[in-house]
Design an enzyme around this catalytic site. Structure first.
Site, short mmCIF file in Angstrom:
data_model
loop_
_atom_site.label_atom_id
_atom_site.label_comp_id
_atom_site.label_asym_id
_atom_site.label_seq_id
_atom_site.Cartn_x
_atom_site.Cartn_y
_atom_site.Cartn_z
N GLU B 60 -3.13 8.19 9.95
CA GLU B 60 -4.46 7.82 9.45
C GLU B 60 -5.60 8.16 10.39
O GLU B 60 -6.61 8.74 10.00
CB GLU B 60 -4.52 6.35 9.07
CG GLU B 60 -3.95 6.03 7.69
CD GLU B 60 -2.44 6.02 7.66
OE1 GLU B 60 -1.82 6.10 8.74
OE2 GLU B 60 -1.85 5.95 6.57
N HIS B 129 -1.02 -5.45 1.95
CA HIS B 129 -1.40 -4.39 1.02
C HIS B 129 -2.44 -4.81 -0.02
O HIS B 129 -2.51 -4.20 -1.09
CB HIS B 129 -0.16 -3.88 0.28
CG HIS B 129 0.60 -2.82 1.00
ND1 HIS B 129 1.08 -2.99 2.28
CD2 HIS B 129 0.96 -1.56 0.64
CE1 HIS B 129 1.71 -1.90 2.65
NE2 HIS B 129 1.65 -1.01 1.68
C1 LIG Z 1 0.25 3.23 7.72
C2 LIG Z 1 0.67 3.45 6.32
N1 LIG Z 1 0.26 4.58 5.67
C3 LIG Z 1 0.64 4.82 4.40
C4 LIG Z 1 1.45 3.92 3.73
C5 LIG Z 1 1.88 4.19 2.28
N2 LIG Z 1 3.31 4.54 2.29
C6 LIG Z 1 4.27 3.61 2.02
S1 LIG Z 1 5.81 4.23 2.20
C7 LIG Z 1 5.23 5.76 2.62
C8 LIG Z 1 6.19 6.86 2.95
C9 LIG Z 1 7.03 6.53 4.14
O1 LIG Z 1 8.07 7.48 4.27
P1 LIG Z 1 9.24 7.26 5.30
O2 LIG Z 1 8.69 6.79 6.60
O3 LIG Z 1 10.04 8.52 5.33
O4 LIG Z 1 10.10 6.06 4.73
P2 LIG Z 1 10.98 6.06 3.39
O5 LIG Z 1 10.12 5.46 2.32
O6 LIG Z 1 11.38 7.45 3.09
O7 LIG Z 1 12.16 5.18 3.68
C10 LIG Z 1 3.83 5.77 2.62
C11 LIG Z 1 2.98 6.94 2.95
C12 LIG Z 1 1.83 2.74 4.42
N3 LIG Z 1 2.56 1.79 3.81
N4 LIG Z 1 1.45 2.55 5.71
#
Ligand SMILES: Cc1ncc(C[n+]2csc(CCOP(=O)(O)OP(=O)(O)O)c2C)c(N)n1
Ligand SMILES: Cc1ncc(C[n+]2csc(CCOP(=O)(O)OP(=O)(O)O)c2C)c(N)n1
Ligand SMILES: [Mg+2]
Ligand SMILES: [Mg+2]
Lengths: 400, 331, 331, 400
Positions: B60, B129
């Site tokens: 971010e 959230h």
């Molecule tokens: C700081 C932040 N940015 C964006 C989000 C929105 N978001 C939730 S899950 C996600 C993807 C995360 O991917 P990963 O770390 O690979 O975990 P996975 O869901 O694949 O287990 C995003 C962008 C968030 N929750 N927190």
């Protein structure tokens, strides 16, 4: 495409020769994975029935990474994860009843219904949460490890996060600090090849995540996250490194989520064929096959394990259903420790015409109560759901 | 006139401005291939390609900083943060860089960028959230802050924001993306200047000011006040909090002598606190009762649907507050 | 009684609490070898060693997060952020983690930590290094917010903060570190509960509320008001903004019927806005004039000494505002 | 101790065989370094006289890293640095008069007196600032590079930052993004072995900073930052990599600040002997010696260069002194673009009893003006200066 990424997971450096443990252990490992699978599938169904709300992130397909990890840990060790951790808590020993109750937002939930699916927590089992902010759990993990070290214990913290989280500023900051301070922590990246809808090739310049923290003094290793024994063995080794040599390390476990990112993501970003390829490597299916093949378990054992999982999950749903909703009077509870006794004004409730300290909500005016009731009565039906949590959950119910 | 949803209106604004100006680009997490977490950027990748519609890693502070740097050197980036909750990771680039740079460098450089992000509760997303951070951003000199509540405003304000040479914080509401509204088809004639509040309903008894989703709840409350209580409320949607159209608000207060401010955010130092302070200062002699505030509960948003709904303002709260000010009720 | 500087008082508080409780530790950038950017942690490394006094890398969000994690598992960390300006890099851990965790997990775990940091202008540090962010932190449910203006309060409030089981934002002022004040020597009997404002001067004509450095400017203004204008001002220092001792403030307002709130921060949604909103709501009938606010200018702090001083409130501004409210002057 | 870190800088991998360029070039390089040295020493003196305020971070000792870098850059390239960049701006061609005027907080300063020492800026020379937030300039650099790429130019951005900044979250986030997007940017870490009072061994788990970004796909190289020709050659190579191959890289330049972190830091964190060891490697002294030794320059040339530098700096001080203070009416200028023309309320001034839009400060009430004047009159003498900016500036005036 991430299929190549998938390819990596078959790479030589990932494969591990493992021996099946004793019958009893095989049963336990399989039972845990089966329970998580069942729990997640049921959670998906309950979400469709609107029993659970919010975002629902399921770990279907990632059970071997979860169970392999927790099985290698000691009770005194800490585990911290992401918003996809129903299974992690259960694997640590948290009662599925309480996890399901949390999904239902009930008082008997792990967080009393305040946290929800993304914020599961169980201090007793040393499952330290459950966090909705990607990468937010890394500094916390370093903090748990600092505390273990400071208190001169030999506890180790295991911090699990996603491939996408490896791009957050917290990743670099925490890796450097953990190495600098020789903290007893094992970082494990659950590399399921996607951060939401963005494939690893599109979000990480270096896709060999096990090497991503080398520049910070945290060496890494890759492991097949679909092989519960390989994960268990690998994590056990890294736990030893943390516990005895006081060196943090990073494990990259290749895994895959069979479901969408959250309850019904249209999945425009990946090919059905890729999903099917991975479903062919179902970690539970594979382990069961091997156990039978090597004569550790019989078809009957498998059947029993399945039925037991079904039972536990069915009970969990019944329990959650029976658990009461949090009383409105509890709205301000736990906002502050000692807010009842400490002097001063801890919270203000301006939603009612009578301004008054929030902690007095408990015995607020009749009108405040009526209004709270009226408010609580809103199902939010007027609300237009965001795309990420509407749509149909595709029912890919396997034998597991 | 056509009826579209908020997400379509915002999508049109970006598409039209991208067609109009080659220097406009969109960056953010899952804005391209995934089409946007809330589908606001749907189809943009297909139409404008990878160069102008860019998926970013989950970084971010850096995403916003890249936008600032690009804006300083000729581009007009639209940065989407998936939700306002994650803007807390980007505040250094927003406050110490985007907002400060034009002033800090004596006007030698501009930062024409837009940071779009949705916030608010209602989806049971829980304590991390569900923030409403309008009140945080309106504090910062150097930023412009928009918070549209209708598709027409959303489209017009976003187009204005994209063309404005100042850094703009553009706050959307997660539960309004599906809200439908009329919108004119002749794109460019539909620019809305910042700093012009909308009078959603005229009335002479009480002024109700509502932001984002609360602008709608205020209208619902006004209808109930008229039908059930014979009270004629004037409903005002500020539409932008920086600049703030205080004139329109004060004119209404001088007429009604009673004010209720409704917001979804936290009560301490909120949007309502700012408005109450300004109104009591500049219309003191016109107030027959204190400026009443209806705000979200002073807690991190609980997940339980029952508790969440109890923590969010609803028309009943607004009606009750309005009647209280008319009674001149006091705690 | 002894006379010490603010930085010594804060240093004593940490030293005494560290001696008292083995679980108290200090972490931050340059707090150990360098003895603290403002020398507040001077001597602590020597006395308590590397284990309990830890220099950290420049990683604000992680430093705070490590504190949160340590606090959840039995320690009582004091995290020093070199200045409040850098806390904008740590807001995610402060808001989405420290403040939310106790509530989010249903009270199953506590976060007994203190985040200490100095802010404010006056040293010509310019647009990125002169913020006053009290008004930002007071918005956040789950946090306690202290802002001491005297060595005695600094020491007593910091000791209370360290022993409190809630996350505490402890805001100091860069220009007050050298300020001297009397302080009692019997450490433990000098705990000050949060939520108790201090009446610095009694008066019946106007209530002047000042925060941090502005509490001193308020006293100076009060003296001038008495000597030059025969106006007796009551000066109140809230000392903590969460919890807020509104009772003491309201009692004073009921007596004086006139209020001026002074702060160094930005005007929109500031400390004064919050107080004005609460006072007009709860003491409406006692106000003979609007609650007046004297705030920092609505700009990133300029470097030029002349402009900086023009942007910061001084006694003249307070005197002038007080006289204006007494005239009932209006814009 | 950081002396070991210092030791590294003598390591084989750092040394570079360089040839002296033509006489004219030698003179230019030396003159630029001498000018920066003189400027910084004078700035220190003026700060002691309270002509300049705030924090004053001097780059004395780091001139070779600065000049070697800028000399390799094209006019169209962007340079962005930290709060220690008087010399960087001057090396890019910014008039020392305007830099000194900024330190004095005057209208003719690079930022009109609004930014001060930490926030020097010169768009025309493509010196993009001057930032007080450690690590804050890294994302901006990626943004400049994205813009150059987007506009299909072959401009390259050079981003200079300190060893301490390599621990910020921005470092990892930006490295990953720059590599992922193949941005034309060269990162250069000015490794002066300390982040304020914390030695590199105490703040970075891996002290070989050139390798710190490998895990993000940004390869690095070490160079002797005290050798202007080595730096110039090294930066030239990396600029080519960025310009032609579109690959970001990281240069670690070993250098040292002869002065305290900011005007009078007591320097309890390092040994006098260490400082002296490094002063023995004075980059200006060394280059001058070599130029004479190899017959490129004469003692007379050196004398002339010294005198010219003196002259320029003396003029700069006179210019800054003569430049007027910003008028109070300008307080709100440049806060917003078009705030005069756009409708609505852009800023409020609550410091006077007459609430009114800030942009009307220009023609605010008489009382507002009197108050502004009174306020401006405050020297802040009642203010107790923070330790980091009080104390005595040690006058270590060398031949340079
Ligand atoms: C700081 C932040 N940015 C964006 C989000 C929105 N978001 C939730 S899950 C996600 C993807 C995360 O991917 P990963 O770390 O690979 O975990 P996975 O869901 O694949 O287990 C995003 C962008 C968030 N929750 N927190
Ligand atoms: C984000 C942030 N944290 C802390 C500071 C305070 N600070 C100013 S300079 C500095 C040390 C930076 O060291 P380094 O990056 O090595 O640069 P150097 O001063 O050595 O050139 C610190 C901690 C800051 N300005 N910004
Ligand atoms: Mg993933
Ligand atoms: Mg350094």
């Amino acid at each position: 495409s991430a299929a190549d990424g998938a390819g990596n997971s078959k790479g030589a450096e990932v494969a591990r020769e493992t021996k099946l443990p004793a019958k009893k252990e095989c049963r336990e490992l399989l039972a845990k994975m089966a329970l998580i699978r069942r729990f997640e599938e049921e959670a998906g169904r309950q979400y469709q029935k609107a029993k659970a709300g919010g975002f629902l992130h399921l770990a279907v397909g990632e059970e071997a990474t979860i169970v392999g990890t927790t099985d290698a840990m000691e009770e005194r060790d800490y585990l911290v994860g992401t918003y996809r951790t129903h299974g992690h808590a259960i694997a640590r020993g948290t009662d599925p009843k309480k996890v399901m109750a949390e999904l239902f937002g009930r008082v008997d939930g792990t967080s009393g219904g305040r946290g929800g699916s993304m914020h599961i927590f169980d201090l007793e089992k040393r499952f330290m949460g459950g966090y909705g902010i990607v990468g937010g759990n890394l500094p916390l993990a370093a903090g748990f490890a600092l505390s273990s070290d400071y208190r001169a214990t030999d506890e180790v913290t295991v911090c699990m996060f996603g491939d996408g989280a490896s791009n957050t500023g917290n990743f670099g900051e925490t890796m450097n600090l953990a190495a600098l301070w020789s903290l007893p922590v094992v970082f494990l990246v659950e590399n399921n090849l996607y951060g939401m809808g963005t494939s690893i090739e599109r979000h990480s310049a270096v896709t060999e995540l096990s090497r991503k923290a080398e520049g910070y003094g945290v060496p890494g290793e890759r492991v097949d996250g679909m092989d519960v024994l390989a994960v268990r063995e690998c994590v056990a080794e890294h736990l030893r490194t943390a516990r005895e040599d006081r060196n943090p390390t990073l494990i990259e476990a290749f895994t895959y989520r069979f479901r969408g990112h959250s309850a019904a993501d249209p999945e425009v970003y990946r090919e059905k064929s890729e999903v099917e390829e991975w479903q062919g490597k179902d970690p539970i299916e594979a382990f069961a096959k091997r156990c039978i093949g090597e004569g550790k378990l019989t078809e009957d054992d498998i059947e029993t394990i399945r039925n037991q999982a079904d039972e536990i999950v069915t009970e969990a749903v019944a329990f959650a259903d029976a658990s009461p909703e949090p009383p409105l009077e509890s709205l301000y509870d736990h906002l502050y420790v000692g807010s009842e006794t400490l002097p001063g004004w801890y919270a203000v409730d301006e939603r009612t015409p009578d301004s008054h300290p929030g902690e007095e909500e408990r015995d607020a005016t009749k009108r405040a109560h009526e209004l709270a009731e009226k408010g609580a009565a809103y199902g939010g039906q007027e609300v237009q759901p965001a795309v990420i949590d509407d749509g149909e959950e595709e029912e890919t119910e396997g034998p597991w | 006139m056509a009826v579209v949803r908020m997400r379509e209106a915002l999508n049109q604004a970006m598409r039209e401005e991208m067609e109009r100006d080659e220097n406009v680009l969109v960056m953010g997490e899952d804005v391209a291939v995934f089409q946007g977490a809330f589908k606001v950027t749907e189809g943009l990748l297909e139409e404008f390609g990878e160069r102008r519609v860019r998926d970013t890693p989950i970084s971010e502070n850096t995403i916003v900083g890249v936008g600032v740097g690009a804006a300083m050197t000729g581009l007009r980036p639209i940065v989407e943060l998936m939700t306002v909750n994650f803007s807390l990771l980007a505040l250094d680039q927003i406050v110490n860089h985007a907002a400060a740079i034009p002033y800090m460098f004596g006007g030698a450089v501009r930062v024409p960028m837009v940071v779009r992000m949705p916030g608010g509760g209602g989806h049971q997303l829980g304590p991390t959230h569900s923030h409403s951070l309008e009140a945080l951003f309106l504090q910062i000199p150097g930023l412009l802050v928009a918070c549209p509540s209708t598709p027409a405003d959303g489209k017009a304000l976003l187009k204005t924001a994209i063309r404005d040479d100042n850094p703009v914080i553009f706050i959307e509401h997660e539960t309004l993306y599906g809200a439908r509204g009329e919108i004119s088809d002749n794109g460019d004639r539909e620019l809305l200047p910042f700093g012009k509040a909308a009078i959603r309903r005229e009335g002479s008894d009480v002024t109700i000011i509502g932001v984002l989703k609360m602008a709608h709840e205020a209208e619902r409350a006004a209808t109930e006040l008229a039908n059930e209580h014979g009270v004629e409320a004037e409903v005002i949607d500020p539409r932008t909090l920086r600049p703030l159209d205080l004139e329109t608000i004060l004119a209404s207060v001088r007429k009604t002598n009673h004010v209720v401010v409704v917001e979804e955010g936290w009560p301490h130092g909120g949007v309502g606190a700012n408005l109450a302070a300004l109104i009591q200062d500049q219309a003191f002699d016109y107030l027959d009762a204190p400026v009443k505030r209806v705000t979200g509960a002073d807690v991190p948003m609980p997940y339980s649907k029952r508790l969440e709904q109890a923590a969010i303002p609803h028309p009943e709260h607004i009606v009750s507050a309005a009647l209280a000010t008319l009674e001149g009720a006091r705690a």
